[in-house]
Design an enzyme around this catalytic site. Structure first.
Site, PDB file in Angstrom:
ATOM      1  CD  GLU A  56      -6.692   1.160   8.131  1.00 27.44           C
ATOM      2  OE1 GLU A  56      -6.387   1.033   9.335  1.00 27.44           O
ATOM      3  OE2 GLU A  56      -6.575   2.225   7.512  1.00 27.44           O
ATOM      4  CD  GLN A  67      -4.969  10.563   2.275  1.00 25.58           C
ATOM      5  OE1 GLN A  67      -5.983  10.004   1.860  1.00 25.58           O
ATOM      6  NE2 GLN A  67      -3.879   9.905   2.571  1.00 25.58           N
ATOM      7  CG  ASP A  84      -8.812   5.117   8.441  1.00 23.20           C
ATOM      8  OD1 ASP A  84      -9.554   5.900   9.047  1.00 23.20           O
ATOM      9  OD2 ASP A  84      -7.610   5.363   8.201  1.00 23.20           O
ATOM     10  CG  HIS A  93      -1.689   1.271   1.399  1.00 29.49           C
ATOM     11  ND1 HIS A  93      -2.700   1.660   0.543  1.00 29.49           N
ATOM     12  CD2 HIS A  93      -1.584   2.273   2.322  1.00 29.49           C
ATOM     13  CE1 HIS A  93      -3.185   2.840   0.944  1.00 29.49           C
ATOM     14  NE2 HIS A  93      -2.521   3.219   2.018  1.00 29.49           N
TER      15      HIS A  93
HETATM   16 MN    MN Z   1      -5.960   4.249   7.445  1.00 29.49          MN
END
Ligand code: MN
Length: 431
Positions: free
Chosen positions: A210, A249, A242, A142
């Protein structure tokens, strides 16, 4: 002390369908409200929710040192604070009482009526009061994928990444229970090619596949713990989405990292699966290539777990579209390393703290844990069963995360972690 509750040969007098996530070997912990409006701590076997408050009151925990109201609470924090020995005694006793050969509760219809509920007749609540929430960034795949997209292939993995579990302090107030609707957030973004930012609903609402682990009281303020003892302080795990607004972001994250693009919501599954129940599924994590500093060197290399994970998108017509299949074992940093690193500066970690793994991406494209990666930054849209496409999520999309472990004899599952996306709402003061 033996984990008698894990005996794979045990059968319960409660009916458990084949391939159910919750056989008698699981015995997870959660909090629910009954149809009579009673809030209690409970466990689950098959399709039955078991009221541990009533179970305790009626004497089934006799001989185990527990406070009278241990389970008649709206969070598991006090129970978690009691430590591993208590968790193990309690799980072992529940297994014993629900064992097919044990008649004590099985043949007491009056008690059964107040202890056992149909799981569809109770409403699951957030199982812990989350004191602090930390999110790690521990999947190398990731971190590499996001690095390539945000900074280019030459700079993909930052130079610190292989030396320590990178993380940030998240927001606990907006952690919600599975099933809670997720409102598309507003935020500030810089549209592509523009020089002036705008304020409006995110156009890049994403998931992060997650897991998270929940701790007991780990350390006193100022006293780090060692990586080899860290595992003792982990109570259990949940599935965790999440939610992330990638456009918010991207504009905000330099120089201090994630902020409002993440803090609007994170969804957790309702049943905490104990580390004891996951014990049979221990496995080795990826080989750690760089020489680690001593405080991160772990003696036990069987420090990961084989937990199969998948995310599915349910569109409003009811179609189920598989988005990705990943596995917890791909994570580069172990939970013990995360926890040892977290306390290495003396920061105290408390009972009910929640630690997110970070998005768990596997090595292949069909195992990436976010839409950002699955659509490669929105450049390769996914075609769904109804022929519509997605780069990120639309309003009305329901995102479902599932996870389970399986070997030749048992399956231990996590149930579901779901969230449906609601349209953005214009803030009152901007109407
Ligand atoms: Mn996260």
């Amino acid at each position: 002390m033996q984990i008698a509750a894990n005996n794979p040969n045990r059968k319960s007098w409660l009916n458990v369908a084949e391939n159910c996530d919750f056989p008698i070997q699981n015995i997870p912990f959660g909090v629910f409200i009954t149809k009579d409006d009673i809030i209690t701590i409970g466990t689950r076997i098959g399709e039955y929710a078991i009221d541990l408050g009533a179970f305790h009151q009626l004497g089934y925990f006799e001989g185990i040192p527990l406070t009278d109201d241990m389970f008649m609470q709206d969070s598991l924090n006090d129970f978690i604070s009691d430590g591993r020995k208590t968790w193990r005694l309690v799980r072992n006793r529940i297994a014993e009482v629900f064992d097919a050969k044990n008649a004590s509760l099985r043949d007491n219809l009056k008690h059964r009526e107040v202890i056992i509920f149909d799981v569809n007749e109770v409403e699951m609540l957030l199982p812990i009061h989350v004191g602090d929430y930390t999110d790690f960034y521990s999947s190398k795949e990731h971190a590499t994928n996001v690095g390539i997209m945000f900074r280019g292939a030459d700079n993909a993995l930052m130079s610190n990444w292989l030396h320590m579990p990178i993380g940030y302090h998240g927001r606990s107030s907006s952690i919600v229970i599975s099933g809670t609707k997720i409102r598309r957030p507003y935020g500030q973004t810089l549209p592509n090619g523009e020089t002036q930012p705008v304020f409006g609903p995110t156009k890049a609402l994403d998931m992060e596949l997650e897991t998270a682990f929940i701790t007991t009281d780990v350390n006193n303020f100022g006293e780090p713990i060692s990586v080899d003892e860290a595992g003792e302080y982990i109570f259990g795990m949940v599935l965790f989405n999440d939610w992330s607004a990638r456009d918010i972001q991207k504009w905000e994250y330099v120089p201090l990292g994630p902020f409002l693009g993440k803090s609007f919501a994170s969804t957790m599954s309702p049943w905490i699966i104990t580390m004891d129940a996951l014990e049979p599924f221990k496995c080795k994590g990826p080989k750690q290539e760089t020489g680690l500093l001593p405080y991160l060197q772990q003696k036990n290399t069987e420090n990961s777990f084989d937990i199969k994970l998948k995310a599915t998108l349910e569109t409003e017509n009811g179609d189920l579209n598989l988005l990705t299949e990943s596995n917890f074992k791909y994570l580069y940093w172990s939970m013990s390393q995360q926890l040892a690193h977290h306390t290495s500066n003396g920061c105290n970690v408390r009972a009910g703290d929640l630690m997110g793994s970070g998005t768990i991406s596997g090595p292949t494209k069909n195992s990436y844990g976010s839409m950002l990666e699955l659509t490669w930054g929105g450049k390769e849209p996914i075609v769904l069963k109804d022929k519509t496409t997605r780069t990120f999520f639309n309003d009305g999309d329901n995102v479902i995360i599932r996870g389970y472990c399986k070997n030749d004899t048992i399956r231990i599952g996590f149930g579901k972690c779901t969230g449906k996306i609601m349209p953005a709402m214009v803030p009152k003061h901007l109407k």
